[in-house]
Design an enzyme around this catalytic site. Structure first.
Site, mmCIF file in Angstrom:
data_model
loop_
_atom_site.group_PDB
_atom_site.id
_atom_site.type_symbol
_atom_site.label_atom_id
_atom_site.label_comp_id
_atom_site.label_asym_id
_atom_site.label_seq_id
_atom_site.Cartn_x
_atom_site.Cartn_y
_atom_site.Cartn_z
ATOM 1 C CG HIS A 133 -2.120 -0.846 1.079
ATOM 2 N ND1 HIS A 133 -2.115 -2.171 1.430
ATOM 3 C CD2 HIS A 133 -3.372 -0.583 0.611
ATOM 4 C CE1 HIS A 133 -3.311 -2.694 1.195
ATOM 5 N NE2 HIS A 133 -4.090 -1.753 0.700
ATOM 6 C CE LYS A 137 -4.077 -0.477 4.656
ATOM 7 N NZ LYS A 137 -5.394 0.172 4.862
#
Length: 239
Positions: A133, A137
């Site tokens: 990600h 995040k």
């Protein structure tokens, strides 16, 4: 449909764009404490929550207490999930929580569960999960990776749990990576000395997550009870 957005960051703005293109109206945007807003005046049909972990429980349950159904994609707050479910039922409200609202990811979940059932008797294979990600995040591993692991555990009684990075032989290792400009990539790998089997979902943008959340909100309007994205997909496939 009148929608309240709980959390107005990048995901909230993407949801706003998609919702308006689908003919809906955003009547409330909450980026601070939900209790600062008068929910009774807005004629809200459903709230979509992509806030932050320490705000999610209050956001969600305040909506229930004001007769507002909630679709939530906030991760990192699930220690309070069962309490939220109870409040939803007590208030006769409606709730969908998903670790990932992408319609493609939810098809991927179905494939993952089916594959896990097929692999559970093949002892030469080890299984692991990788998720990648963007560096913004906050939680690790991702809620999507945890859902994938939980599905595998449901199908394989010899595995006892999952661990981030270092795992014992009876646990699923989850490898979490953070890189620039990656919306989300998840890979489940079964590896043996003979061959390797992999399934991967690669998100190309936030659009898929946002569209799925709006579709879930459309499904939830006018209902009471607790639902999942499997219910939403079943409804879509029937239509």
């Amino acid at each position: 449909m009148n929608i309240a957005l709980l959390g107005y960051g990048r995901m909230g703005k993407t949801i706003e764009d998609i919702a308006e293109k689908r003919g809906h109206k955003i009547v409330l945007k909450v980026s601070d404490d939900i209790e600062n807003h008068d929910l009774s005046e807005s004629n809200i049909d459903v709230a979509i929550d992509f806030s932050i972990p320490n705000a999610a429980f209050k956001n969600i349950t305040t909506c229930f207490k004001n007769n507002i159904p909630v679709v939530s994609g906030t991760t990192g707050w699930l220690d309070d999930y069962e309490k939220a479910r109870k409040i939803c039922k007590d208030e006769n409200s409606a709730f969908i929580y998903a670790s990932n609202f992408s319609l493609g990811v939810n098809v991927f979940f179905e494939l993952n569960q089916k594959l896990a059932g097929m692999m559970q008797g093949l002892e030469d294979y080890s299984v692991e999960i990788e998720e990648i990600h963007h560096i913004q995040k906050l939680d690790s591993p991702s809620g999507t990776a945890i859902t994938l692991a939980q599905q595998i555990l449901q199908e394989n009684s010899k595995l006892k749990g999952w661990q981030l990075e270092d795992a014992d032989e009876d646990e699923i290792p989850i490898h979490a990576k953070r890189e620039e400009n990656v919306p989300g990539t998840h890979t489940v790998t079964y590896d043996s000395s003979i061959d390797k089997i992999e399934i991967t979902h690669t998100a190309k943008s936030r659009q898929g997550f946002a569209l799925g959340a709006v579709v879930a909100a459309e499904y939830l309007k006018g209902k009471s009870g607790i639902f999942t994205m499997k219910d939403v997909l079943s409804d879509l496939f029937q239509n």
